[in-house]
Design a protein around this motif. Structure first.
Motif, mmCIF file in Angstrom:
data_model
loop_
_atom_site.group_PDB
_atom_site.id
_atom_site.type_symbol
_atom_site.label_atom_id
_atom_site.label_comp_id
_atom_site.label_asym_id
_atom_site.label_seq_id
_atom_site.Cartn_x
_atom_site.Cartn_y
_atom_site.Cartn_z
ATOM 1 N N ALA A 170 0.827 -1.202 0.000
ATOM 2 C CA ALA A 170 0.000 0.000 0.000
ATOM 3 C C ALA A 170 0.863 1.253 0.000
ATOM 4 O O ALA A 170 0.527 2.257 -0.641
ATOM 5 N N ARG A 224 -2.800 2.647 -1.309
ATOM 6 C CA ARG A 224 -3.693 1.789 -0.522
ATOM 7 C C ARG A 224 -4.874 1.287 -1.354
ATOM 8 O O ARG A 224 -5.253 0.120 -1.274
ATOM 9 N N ASP A 225 -5.462 2.161 -2.148
ATOM 10 C CA ASP A 225 -6.607 1.745 -2.960
ATOM 11 C C ASP A 225 -6.216 0.648 -3.948
ATOM 12 O O ASP A 225 -6.989 -0.286 -4.192
ATOM 13 N N LEU A 258 -6.265 -3.231 5.925
ATOM 14 C CA LEU A 258 -5.888 -2.048 5.150
ATOM 15 C C LEU A 258 -6.923 -0.949 5.273
ATOM 16 O O LEU A 258 -6.595 0.240 5.347
ATOM 17 N N GLN A 259 -8.192 -1.320 5.321
ATOM 18 C CA GLN A 259 -9.247 -0.326 5.455
ATOM 19 C C GLN A 259 -9.202 0.345 6.824
ATOM 20 O O GLN A 259 -9.408 1.561 6.929
ATOM 21 N N ALA A 309 -6.426 2.868 6.946
ATOM 22 C CA ALA A 309 -6.730 4.105 6.214
ATOM 23 C C ALA A 309 -7.458 5.102 7.088
ATOM 24 O O ALA A 309 -7.409 6.294 6.832
#
Length: 293
Positions: free
Chosen positions: A231, A236-237, A289-290, A293
């Motif tokens: 990421a 990250r997306d 990962l979410q 963020a």
């Protein structure tokens, strides 16, 4: 599952026999007293770390031979040029030497990194990944693999496995001697009776299973860390999109057993079977990962 357990039993029995032969030779020719715990620890460390270190040193050669990977030296097309450029750019950002970049023929979406040196590693992707992923998703996967190299995960795994192997060898033989002494009335001698050999054989398997669980727990942790690295290198997306693509097309990994733990895509399991998996579930990796963020 039965085949894996049978293979594990056979491997541990072979190690036990080989260890017994070598120790007997050392005892006869060099007068080593096998009851000495210090000498046992030295021998266990040689056997425990020996296989792990040799596998690590040979990992690139084994990976190339077992997958039939084609190392890109002179790009033959635009896709190979993009792969080479992307990996080398990410390696520079990660502060490591430029890895070799390879493509191997497999229908699955997968990639792996291996090598004994973070400045002389190998990053390989499957043809299935190149067909199924767009450039953003593939870039994130490459960032994940470069992060494995930058984190030194291959070396760390080898060291952890060596420590665990040493622990299994020493503890099983110490307990074996205690039980053998109890059954034989603490008779003198260094050979050991039937109680010793049966106990050692059983404990090699039992302790070995627990050691494997510990090693796989670290392997799952390093996947989360490599996702975070991917990421950082690609975005990250893009990393989340790549993991979602893997989840949509997830199948059984066809990578050889020696390098399967280093692929981005691992096996799926639930309950107790999950303790022996090298990769956490993809939905957990996406959620991690979410949350970050």
């Amino acid at each position: 599952m039965f085949k894996r357990v049978a293979l594990f039993l056979a491997t541990n029995l072979a190690v036990l026999v080989l260890l017994g032969i070598v120790m007997s030779v050392l005892q006869n020719f060099f007068g080593i007293r096998l009851g000495n715990q210090g000498q046992l620890l030295v021998m266990a460390a040689i056997f425990g770390f020996g296989g792990s270190i040799i596998s690590l040193l040979m990992s690139k050669w084994i990976a190339k031979r077992s997958t039939g990977a084609h190392v890109i030296e002179q790009p033959r097309n635009e896709a190979e040029q993009w792969l080479l450029t992307t990996v080398h750019r990410q390696a520079e950002r990660a502060g490591i030497g430029k890895p070799e970049v390879a493509i191997y023929d497999a229908p699955e979406i997968n990639a792996f990194a291996t090598g004994a040196n973070r400045n002389n590693a190998l990053v390989a992707v499957s043809t299935g990944l190149l067909r199924a992923m767009n450039r953003d998703e593939a870039e994130a996967v490459l960032g994940h693999e470069v992060s494995h190299v930058a984190n030194g995960d291959m070396v760390t795994m080898a060291l952890i496995q060596g420590v665990l192997n040493t622990f299994v060898i020493v503890l099983s033989r110490v307990v074996g001697r205690v039980i053998d002494g109890f059954l034989s009335g603490n008779r003198e001698g260094s050979g050991g009776g039937i109680g010793y050999f049966v106990t050692v054989m059983v404990l090699d398997v039992v302790f070995g299973l627990f050691a494997s669980m510990i090693a796989m727990a670290f392997s799952r942790y390093r996947e989360f860390r490599a996702d975070a690295g991917g990421a950082n290198l690609a975005g990250r997306d893009k990393m989340i999109a790549a993991l979602r693509r893997l989840a949509q097309n997830h199948g059984q990994s066809t990578l050889p057993g020696q390098i399967q733990a280093f692929g981005i895509s691992g096996a799926v399991g639930h309950g107790l079977r999950r303790l022996m998996l090298s990769h956490p579930p993809l939905e957990e990796r996406i959620a991690a990962l979410q949350r970050a963020a």
